[in-house]
Design a protein around this motif. Structure first.
Motif, short mmCIF file in Angstrom:
data_model
loop_
_atom_site.label_atom_id
_atom_site.label_comp_id
_atom_site.label_asym_id
_atom_site.label_seq_id
_atom_site.Cartn_x
_atom_site.Cartn_y
_atom_site.Cartn_z
N MET A 57 53.54 -103.38 53.82
CA MET A 57 53.11 -102.05 53.44
C MET A 57 53.89 -101.05 54.27
O MET A 57 54.00 -101.20 55.47
CB MET A 57 51.61 -101.91 53.70
CG MET A 57 51.01 -100.76 52.99
SD MET A 57 49.21 -100.64 53.24
CE MET A 57 48.63 -102.24 52.77
N THR A 58 54.46 -100.06 53.63
CA THR A 58 55.22 -99.06 54.36
C THR A 58 54.63 -97.69 54.13
O THR A 58 53.96 -97.44 53.15
CB THR A 58 56.70 -99.06 53.91
OG1 THR A 58 56.74 -98.83 52.52
CG2 THR A 58 57.38 -100.37 54.23
N SER A 59 54.90 -96.79 55.06
CA SER A 59 54.42 -95.42 54.94
C SER A 59 55.53 -94.53 54.41
O SER A 59 56.67 -94.64 54.85
CB SER A 59 53.97 -94.89 56.30
OG SER A 59 52.86 -95.62 56.75
N THR A 60 55.19 -93.67 53.49
CA THR A 60 56.16 -92.71 53.00
C THR A 60 56.13 -91.49 53.92
O THR A 60 55.30 -91.39 54.81
CB THR A 60 55.83 -92.29 51.55
OG1 THR A 60 54.55 -91.70 51.53
CG2 THR A 60 55.89 -93.48 50.61
N GLY A 97 65.46 -90.32 51.86
CA GLY A 97 64.71 -91.55 51.66
C GLY A 97 65.50 -92.71 51.12
O GLY A 97 64.92 -93.75 50.78
N ALA A 98 66.81 -92.58 51.04
CA ALA A 98 67.67 -93.68 50.57
C ALA A 98 68.60 -94.11 51.70
O ALA A 98 69.17 -93.26 52.39
CB ALA A 98 68.49 -93.25 49.36
N LEU A 99 68.74 -95.41 51.87
CA LEU A 99 69.74 -95.95 52.78
C LEU A 99 71.07 -95.99 52.03
O LEU A 99 71.14 -96.56 50.94
CB LEU A 99 69.34 -97.36 53.23
CG LEU A 99 70.39 -98.16 54.00
CD1 LEU A 99 70.80 -97.46 55.29
CD2 LEU A 99 69.87 -99.57 54.28
N PRO A 102 66.33 -104.65 54.15
CA PRO A 102 64.95 -104.47 53.69
C PRO A 102 64.05 -103.77 54.71
O PRO A 102 63.24 -102.90 54.33
CB PRO A 102 64.49 -105.91 53.40
CG PRO A 102 65.75 -106.61 53.01
CD PRO A 102 66.78 -106.03 53.96
N TYR A 103 64.16 -104.12 55.98
CA TYR A 103 63.30 -103.49 56.98
C TYR A 103 63.68 -102.03 57.18
O TYR A 103 62.81 -101.17 57.35
CB TYR A 103 63.36 -104.25 58.31
CG TYR A 103 62.41 -103.70 59.35
CD1 TYR A 103 61.05 -103.56 59.07
CD2 TYR A 103 62.85 -103.35 60.61
CE1 TYR A 103 60.16 -103.05 60.01
CE2 TYR A 103 61.97 -102.85 61.56
CZ TYR A 103 60.63 -102.71 61.26
OH TYR A 103 59.77 -102.20 62.21
N ILE A 107 61.97 -96.22 56.14
CA ILE A 107 62.18 -94.89 55.55
C ILE A 107 61.28 -94.65 54.34
O ILE A 107 61.48 -93.70 53.60
CB ILE A 107 63.67 -94.63 55.23
CG1 ILE A 107 64.21 -95.64 54.21
CG2 ILE A 107 64.50 -94.64 56.50
CD1 ILE A 107 65.64 -95.36 53.75
N GLY A 108 60.29 -95.54 54.15
CA GLY A 108 59.28 -95.32 53.11
C GLY A 108 59.61 -95.88 51.75
O GLY A 108 58.98 -95.51 50.77
N GLY A 109 60.57 -96.80 51.68
CA GLY A 109 60.95 -97.38 50.39
C GLY A 109 60.11 -98.58 50.02
O GLY A 109 59.17 -98.95 50.73
N PRO A 110 60.43 -99.22 48.89
CA PRO A 110 59.67 -100.38 48.43
C PRO A 110 59.91 -101.60 49.33
O PRO A 110 60.92 -101.68 50.03
CB PRO A 110 60.23 -100.62 47.02
CG PRO A 110 61.60 -100.06 47.06
CD PRO A 110 61.52 -98.87 47.99
N TYR A 111 59.00 -102.53 49.27
CA TYR A 111 59.10 -103.77 50.05
C TYR A 111 60.03 -104.72 49.30
O TYR A 111 59.70 -105.23 48.23
CB TYR A 111 57.72 -104.39 50.23
CG TYR A 111 57.68 -105.51 51.23
CD1 TYR A 111 57.43 -105.25 52.57
CD2 TYR A 111 57.88 -106.83 50.85
CE1 TYR A 111 57.38 -106.27 53.50
CE2 TYR A 111 57.83 -107.86 51.77
CZ TYR A 111 57.58 -107.58 53.10
OH TYR A 111 57.54 -108.60 54.02
#
Length: 194
Positions: free
Chosen positions: A1-4, A136-138, A161-162, A167-171
């Motif tokens: 679970m990540t935070s936006t 929000g994009a790598l 992925p990490y 940065i709040g993206g999908p898992y």
């Protein structure tokens, strides 16, 4: 679970990935784009979670490369991979465009990719690829040669992925037969099969 960025939790496992081919000749139709398809083939091998791609083909013009990066980030891409324009030639402007589009730079990506490429060719030191964060994009710069694309991605993809989590993206999960994504134990979560 990540935070936006607004503090909400991002439970998505589907990733939208931008692929930007930077080439005067390919953008004019004089040359077949081999970099973009090589990136797509790599992702098909490596990613286990759901994803789709949005592609752009632009000439070696700094403003157009930066605009393509910004547009893909605004469209919701969590990862943007560029190919081409990373060398020392006059028209090679992808790193400058990336820096112009990004709010934070992640120089370790370029260092790791050059180190890996040096094992294959001494001219790897001529590559100026870098990475950064754009809305929000790598964003990761890759060379134009398909073989070099895979070598460079192999050198850094375990951390991708990490970074996207942070940065709040999908898992994003990877195919462990090819690349095992590294996450601290506290960041690992069960992944539903798509």
């Amino acid at each position: 679970m990540t935070s936006t960025s607004d503090g909400t939790q991002n439970l998505s496992t589907h990733a939208l990935i931008g692929i930007v081919t930077v080439s005067d000749r390919a953008s004019r139709g004089d040359y077949e784009d081999r970099g973009g398809p090589a990136i797509r083939a790599y992702l098909e091998r490596v990613l286990a979670s759901g994803w789709s791609a949005q592609a752009a083909l632009v000439p070696d013009e700094q403003d157009q490369v930066a605009q393509a990066i910004r547009e893909l980030a605004a469209a919701g891409c969590c990862l943007i991979l560029t190919t081409g324009g990373t060398g020392p030639a006059l028209r090679d402007v992808t790193p400058e465009a990336t820096e112009a589009a990004c709010s934070k730079m992640l120089h370790g990506f370029g260092e790791a990719m050059r180190t890996a490429s040096l094992k294959a060719v001494p001219t790897a030191i001529l590559s100026r690829q870098t990475a950064g964060i754009c809305d929000g994009a790598l964003v990761i710069n890759l060379p134009g040669q398909p073989k070099a694309i895979a070598e460079c991605l192999d050198a850094v993809f375990a951390a991708v992925p990490y970074c996207i989590d942070l940065i709040g993206g999908p898992y994003i999960s990877t195919n462990t037969e090819h690349i095992e994504a590294f996450r601290p134990a506290s960041a690992v979560r069960p992944v539903a099969v798509d």
